[in-house]
Design a protein around this motif. Structure first.
Motif, mmCIF file in Angstrom:
data_model
loop_
_atom_site.group_PDB
_atom_site.id
_atom_site.type_symbol
_atom_site.label_atom_id
_atom_site.label_comp_id
_atom_site.label_asym_id
_atom_site.label_seq_id
_atom_site.Cartn_x
_atom_site.Cartn_y
_atom_site.Cartn_z
ATOM 1 N N PHE A 24 -14.848 -9.928 -4.740
ATOM 2 C CA PHE A 24 -15.766 -11.005 -5.131
ATOM 3 C C PHE A 24 -15.019 -12.327 -5.261
ATOM 4 O O PHE A 24 -15.430 -13.348 -4.708
ATOM 5 N N GLY A 27 -13.364 -13.239 -1.744
ATOM 6 C CA GLY A 27 -14.414 -13.591 -0.783
ATOM 7 C C GLY A 27 -14.990 -14.964 -1.056
ATOM 8 O O GLY A 27 -15.237 -15.739 -0.130
ATOM 9 N N LEU A 31 -14.784 -17.997 1.654
ATOM 10 C CA LEU A 31 -16.010 -18.628 2.147
ATOM 11 C C LEU A 31 -15.987 -20.147 2.008
ATOM 12 O O LEU A 31 -16.609 -20.853 2.794
ATOM 13 N N TRP A 47 -9.540 -9.095 2.406
ATOM 14 C CA TRP A 47 -10.913 -8.944 1.929
ATOM 15 C C TRP A 47 -11.592 -7.738 2.590
ATOM 16 O O TRP A 47 -12.262 -6.957 1.924
ATOM 17 N N MET A 51 -13.084 -4.534 0.652
ATOM 18 C CA MET A 51 -14.467 -4.096 0.840
ATOM 19 C C MET A 51 -14.530 -2.663 1.357
ATOM 20 O O MET A 51 -15.437 -1.908 0.994
ATOM 21 N N GLN A 104 -20.931 -13.815 5.578
ATOM 22 C CA GLN A 104 -21.726 -14.401 4.497
ATOM 23 C C GLN A 104 -22.754 -13.394 3.986
ATOM 24 O O GLN A 104 -22.941 -13.237 2.774
ATOM 25 N N TYR A 107 -20.999 -10.707 1.925
ATOM 26 C CA TYR A 107 -20.627 -11.201 0.599
ATOM 27 C C TYR A 107 -21.848 -11.247 -0.319
ATOM 28 O O TYR A 107 -21.808 -10.757 -1.438
ATOM 29 N N LEU A 111 -21.813 -7.697 -2.333
ATOM 30 C CA LEU A 111 -21.108 -8.012 -3.575
ATOM 31 C C LEU A 111 -22.008 -8.684 -4.600
ATOM 32 O O LEU A 111 -22.120 -8.219 -5.725
#
Length: 171
Positions: A24, A27, A31, A47, A51, A104, A107, A111
């Protein structure tokens, strides 16, 4: 905030939760920072690894059993693994727009949205954040309102940053 409920949980739940928290944070950073450079690629690989740990470890968490050991939540883990594969494949094929959208979406869905459900009453993260008795109705309502505002703001910022700070991946 009290980490004791999490530290008292099984090692697989601890691995899952700490990997999710790291994913989290990392990421969010990836981003919003510059895209396409060497640090972006390195951080992106980390990342994806985090994940993958989050998704794979979930298959060994069986607190909500609806189909044998599993629940519909485990379908999200399958979707996450597939989406990670697709997103990496998009990047390797230089389909940057599809890569960006996939990352995106991962994420936000894998998450942010699913992470929000870990704060529901009776869940470990609810007790971590709100104490041993969990959140009452007022705390739950405030948490929901703040979550929705932060989620909407994050989505807007990610979309805004994606249009102005993105660079194509170098060959």
């Amino acid at each position: 905030m009290d980490l004791q409920p999490l530290l008292s949980a099984s090692p697989v739940i601890q691995l899952h939760a700490f990997a999710a928290m790291a994913a989290f944070a990392l990421g969010g950073w990836v981003l919003f920072r510059r895209k396409g450079d060497a640090p972006h690629k390195r951080l992106g690989r980390v990342w994806v690894g985090l994940m993958t740990i989050v998704a794979l470890s979930s298959f060994f968490i069986w607190e909500i059993r609806m189909l044998g050991l599993f629940s519909p939540i485990h379908l999200l883990s399958v979707a996450t693994l597939w989406s990670l594969f697709q997103a990496v494949r998009f990047a390797r094929r230089r389909n940057i727009k599809a890569h960006m959208r996939a990352m995106q979406a991962l994420y936000l869905m894998a998450l942010v949205l699913t992470g929000w459900f870990t704060f529901m009453p009776g869940r470990i993260m609810n007790r971590v954040v709100f104490g041993p008795d969990g959140a009452g109705p007022f705390e739950s309502a405030v948490f929901l309102a703040v979550s929705l505002i932060v989620g909407a703001l994050s989505l807007w910022l990610v979309r805004r940053a994606g249009g102005t700070r993105r660079r194509p991946l170098a060959a």
